[in-house]
Design a protein around this motif. Structure first.
Motif, PDB file in Angstrom:
ATOM      1  N   ARG A 111       0.673  -1.288   0.143  1.00 59.94           N
ATOM      2  CA  ARG A 111      -0.038   0.049  -0.042  1.00 59.94           C
ATOM      3  C   ARG A 111       0.780   1.450  -0.094  1.00 59.94           C
ATOM      4  O   ARG A 111       0.264   2.399   0.209  1.00 59.94           O
ATOM      5  CB  ARG A 111      -0.926  -0.068   1.128  1.00 59.94           C
ATOM      6  CG  ARG A 111      -1.907  -1.020   0.988  1.00 59.94           C
ATOM      7  CD  ARG A 111      -2.870  -1.200   2.451  1.00 59.94           C
ATOM      8  NE  ARG A 111      -3.044   0.145   3.121  1.00 59.94           N
ATOM      9  CZ  ARG A 111      -3.407   0.274   4.367  1.00 59.94           C
ATOM     10  NH1 ARG A 111      -3.778  -0.950   5.208  1.00 59.94           N
ATOM     11  NH2 ARG A 111      -3.651   1.431   4.950  1.00 59.94           N
ATOM     12  N   GLY A 112       2.183   1.174  -0.212  1.00 62.30           N
ATOM     13  CA  GLY A 112       3.109   2.156  -0.266  1.00 62.30           C
ATOM     14  C   GLY A 112       3.356   2.692   1.352  1.00 62.30           C
ATOM     15  O   GLY A 112       3.913   3.887   1.391  1.00 62.30           O
ATOM     16  N   LEU A 113       2.946   2.157   2.548  1.00 59.99           N
ATOM     17  CA  LEU A 113       3.127   2.599   3.743  1.00 59.99           C
ATOM     18  C   LEU A 113       4.569   2.484   4.000  1.00 59.99           C
ATOM     19  O   LEU A 113       5.303   3.462   4.648  1.00 59.99           O
ATOM     20  CB  LEU A 113       2.314   1.524   4.684  1.00 59.99           C
ATOM     21  CG  LEU A 113       0.931   1.825   4.555  1.00 59.99           C
ATOM     22  CD1 LEU A 113       0.346   0.556   5.400  1.00 59.99           C
ATOM     23  CD2 LEU A 113       0.530   2.918   4.737  1.00 59.99           C
ATOM     24  N   ALA A 114       5.328   1.434   3.751  1.00 60.23           N
ATOM     25  CA  ALA A 114       6.922   1.193   3.947  1.00 60.23           C
ATOM     26  C   ALA A 114       7.458   2.537   3.244  1.00 60.23           C
ATOM     27  O   ALA A 114       8.402   3.202   3.765  1.00 60.23           O
ATOM     28  CB  ALA A 114       7.405   0.057   3.440  1.00 60.23           C
ATOM     29  N   THR A 115       7.252   2.929   2.128  1.00 55.06           N
ATOM     30  CA  THR A 115       7.920   4.012   1.314  1.00 55.06           C
ATOM     31  C   THR A 115       7.636   5.394   2.097  1.00 55.06           C
ATOM     32  O   THR A 115       8.488   6.323   2.299  1.00 55.06           O
ATOM     33  CB  THR A 115       7.366   4.145   0.030  1.00 55.06           C
ATOM     34  OG1 THR A 115       7.539   2.740  -0.713  1.00 55.06           O
ATOM     35  CG2 THR A 115       7.890   5.263  -0.967  1.00 55.06           C
ATOM     36  N   ALA A 116       6.575   5.677   2.532  1.00 52.02           N
ATOM     37  CA  ALA A 116       5.911   6.728   3.242  1.00 52.02           C
ATOM     38  C   ALA A 116       6.759   6.783   4.541  1.00 52.02           C
ATOM     39  O   ALA A 116       7.198   7.796   4.909  1.00 52.02           O
ATOM     40  CB  ALA A 116       4.349   6.932   3.247  1.00 52.02           C
ATOM     41  N   ALA A 117       6.699   5.760   5.179  1.00 52.34           N
ATOM     42  CA  ALA A 117       7.458   5.876   6.621  1.00 52.34           C
ATOM     43  C   ALA A 117       9.007   6.113   6.087  1.00 52.34           C
ATOM     44  O   ALA A 117       9.623   6.565   7.098  1.00 52.34           O
ATOM     45  CB  ALA A 117       7.226   4.614   7.345  1.00 52.34           C
ATOM     46  N   ASN A 142      15.180  -9.575  -2.738  1.00 51.69           N
ATOM     47  CA  ASN A 142      14.044  -9.079  -2.015  1.00 51.69           C
ATOM     48  C   ASN A 142      13.832  -7.597  -2.929  1.00 51.69           C
ATOM     49  O   ASN A 142      14.048  -6.357  -2.473  1.00 51.69           O
ATOM     50  CB  ASN A 142      14.222  -8.447  -0.729  1.00 51.69           C
ATOM     51  CG  ASN A 142      13.181  -7.855   0.276  1.00 51.69           C
ATOM     52  OD1 ASN A 142      12.030  -7.594  -0.580  1.00 51.69           O
ATOM     53  ND2 ASN A 142      13.199  -7.818   1.333  1.00 51.69           N
ATOM     54  N   THR A 143      13.166  -7.768  -3.869  1.00 50.92           N
ATOM     55  CA  THR A 143      12.978  -6.714  -4.952  1.00 50.92           C
ATOM     56  C   THR A 143      12.214  -5.604  -4.207  1.00 50.92           C
ATOM     57  O   THR A 143      11.937  -4.556  -4.669  1.00 50.92           O
ATOM     58  CB  THR A 143      12.502  -7.145  -6.095  1.00 50.92           C
ATOM     59  OG1 THR A 143      11.432  -8.118  -6.127  1.00 50.92           O
ATOM     60  CG2 THR A 143      13.529  -7.981  -6.878  1.00 50.92           C
ATOM     61  N   ALA A 144      11.116  -6.230  -3.417  1.00 55.38           N
ATOM     62  CA  ALA A 144      10.046  -4.911  -3.002  1.00 55.38           C
ATOM     63  C   ALA A 144      10.619  -3.922  -1.968  1.00 55.38           C
ATOM     64  O   ALA A 144      10.464  -2.975  -2.083  1.00 55.38           O
ATOM     65  CB  ALA A 144       8.826  -5.843  -2.212  1.00 55.38           C
ATOM     66  N   SER A 145      11.498  -4.691  -1.224  1.00 55.00           N
ATOM     67  CA  SER A 145      12.277  -3.917  -0.308  1.00 55.00           C
ATOM     68  C   SER A 145      13.478  -2.922  -1.117  1.00 55.00           C
ATOM     69  O   SER A 145      13.482  -1.853  -0.921  1.00 55.00           O
ATOM     70  CB  SER A 145      13.075  -4.570   0.743  1.00 55.00           C
ATOM     71  OG  SER A 145      13.547  -3.662   1.629  1.00 55.00           O
ATOM     72  N   GLN A 146      13.875  -3.457  -2.219  1.00 55.84           N
ATOM     73  CA  GLN A 146      14.688  -2.518  -3.032  1.00 55.84           C
ATOM     74  C   GLN A 146      14.278  -1.300  -3.727  1.00 55.84           C
ATOM     75  O   GLN A 146      14.513  -0.393  -3.861  1.00 55.84           O
ATOM     76  CB  GLN A 146      15.507  -3.480  -3.884  1.00 55.84           C
ATOM     77  CG  GLN A 146      16.317  -4.516  -3.300  1.00 55.84           C
ATOM     78  CD  GLN A 146      16.972  -5.594  -4.296  1.00 55.84           C
ATOM     79  OE1 GLN A 146      16.672  -5.632  -5.398  1.00 55.84           O
ATOM     80  NE2 GLN A 146      17.401  -6.574  -3.443  1.00 55.84           N
ATOM     81  N   ARG A 147      12.947  -1.667  -3.957  1.00 56.63           N
ATOM     82  CA  ARG A 147      11.785  -0.588  -4.702  1.00 56.63           C
ATOM     83  C   ARG A 147      11.735   0.443  -3.769  1.00 56.63           C
ATOM     84  O   ARG A 147      11.568   1.428  -3.940  1.00 56.63           O
ATOM     85  CB  ARG A 147      10.579  -1.561  -5.271  1.00 56.63           C
ATOM     86  CG  ARG A 147      10.759  -1.905  -6.552  1.00 56.63           C
ATOM     87  CD  ARG A 147       9.678  -2.256  -7.294  1.00 56.63           C
ATOM     88  NE  ARG A 147       8.617  -3.152  -6.440  1.00 56.63           N
ATOM     89  CZ  ARG A 147       8.586  -4.411  -6.708  1.00 56.63           C
ATOM     90  NH1 ARG A 147       9.388  -5.110  -7.377  1.00 56.63           N
ATOM     91  NH2 ARG A 147       7.640  -4.999  -5.594  1.00 56.63           N
ATOM     92  N   VAL A 148      11.349  -0.017  -2.377  1.00 61.48           N
ATOM     93  CA  VAL A 148      11.060   1.089  -1.468  1.00 61.48           C
ATOM     94  C   VAL A 148      12.228   2.088  -1.385  1.00 61.48           C
ATOM     95  O   VAL A 148      12.080   3.325  -1.109  1.00 61.48           O
ATOM     96  CB  VAL A 148      10.768   0.439  -0.010  1.00 61.48           C
ATOM     97  CG1 VAL A 148      10.789   1.354   1.093  1.00 61.48           C
ATOM     98  CG2 VAL A 148       9.441  -0.363  -0.165  1.00 61.48           C
TER      99      VAL A 148
END
Length: 194
Positions: A111-117, A142-148
């Motif tokens: 939901r984009g929460l990690a990016t915003a935080a 871990n591509t999701a974390s890399q995108r964040v």
């Protein structure tokens, strides 16, 4: 301020962790255990209990008082912890750096929460802690974390073979950093103990 609540979206905010978060962290981490398994160390079952979280939080809060860690939770509309964000290994002096670690509950992922935080934590690290840089590492796939991290201005600066023991084996990691500013070191950090 470092000890304030920071709105992330209409139903979620970032706030300093407290011992009272032990119960909701145990629930959230248990619910997310399988989801996070590929990115986490193997942990004993006791870690996922309220008492296990209470012990972990006591250690985090002691480290916070010493100025070495800045721990936050991502809280939902009922003030339940649904994620955790830490600035670990906070070092001042000429280095002025910290290592970022984070996770988000499986029911709140995507939901984009990690990016915003992470963006907000970088602002706090720069403006309140007066850090120069923040670093983070991810398991190499871990591509999701890399995108964040990429969305938040982090750049890969290294690759560490067999860096951490994750999910039962030594795993390669990609290392990232974000330079927060290149200005002079001035003033004292606003955080307790730092």
């Amino acid at each position: 301020m470092i000890d304030d609540n920071h709105r992330i979206d209409a139903e979620t905010w970032l706030r300093p962790v407290t011992e009272a978060d032990a119960a909701s962290l145990a629930v959230s981490m248990t619910r997310s255990r399988a989801y996070m398994r590929p990115w986490e160390p193997v942990r004993p079952d006791a870690f996922y209990t309220e008492e296990g979280q209470r012990q972990r939080l006591a250690g985090l809060l002691a480290e916070r008082e010493a100025g070495r860690v800045m721990p936050w939770v991502l809280a939902d509309g009922q003030d339940r912890a649904v994620g955790g964000f830490n600035l670990n290994a906070v070092v001042l002096g000429p280095f002025r750096s910290a290592t970022l670690g984070y996770w988000v509950d499986v029911t709140h992922a995507g939901r984009g929460l990690a990016t915003a935080a992470v963006r907000r934590i970088c602002e706090l690290a720069r403006d309140e802690l007066r850090l120069h840089r923040v670093e983070a590492g991810t398991v190499s796939d871990n591509t999701a974390s890399q995108r964040v991290l990429a969305k938040c201005g982090f750049e890969q600066y290294g690759f560490a073979p067999r860096y951490l023991h994750i999910d039962g084996e030594w795993r390669d990691h990609r290392l990232y950093q974000r330079i927060l500013h290149d200005g002079p070191v001035t003033g004292e950090p606003a955080a307790p103990g730092v």
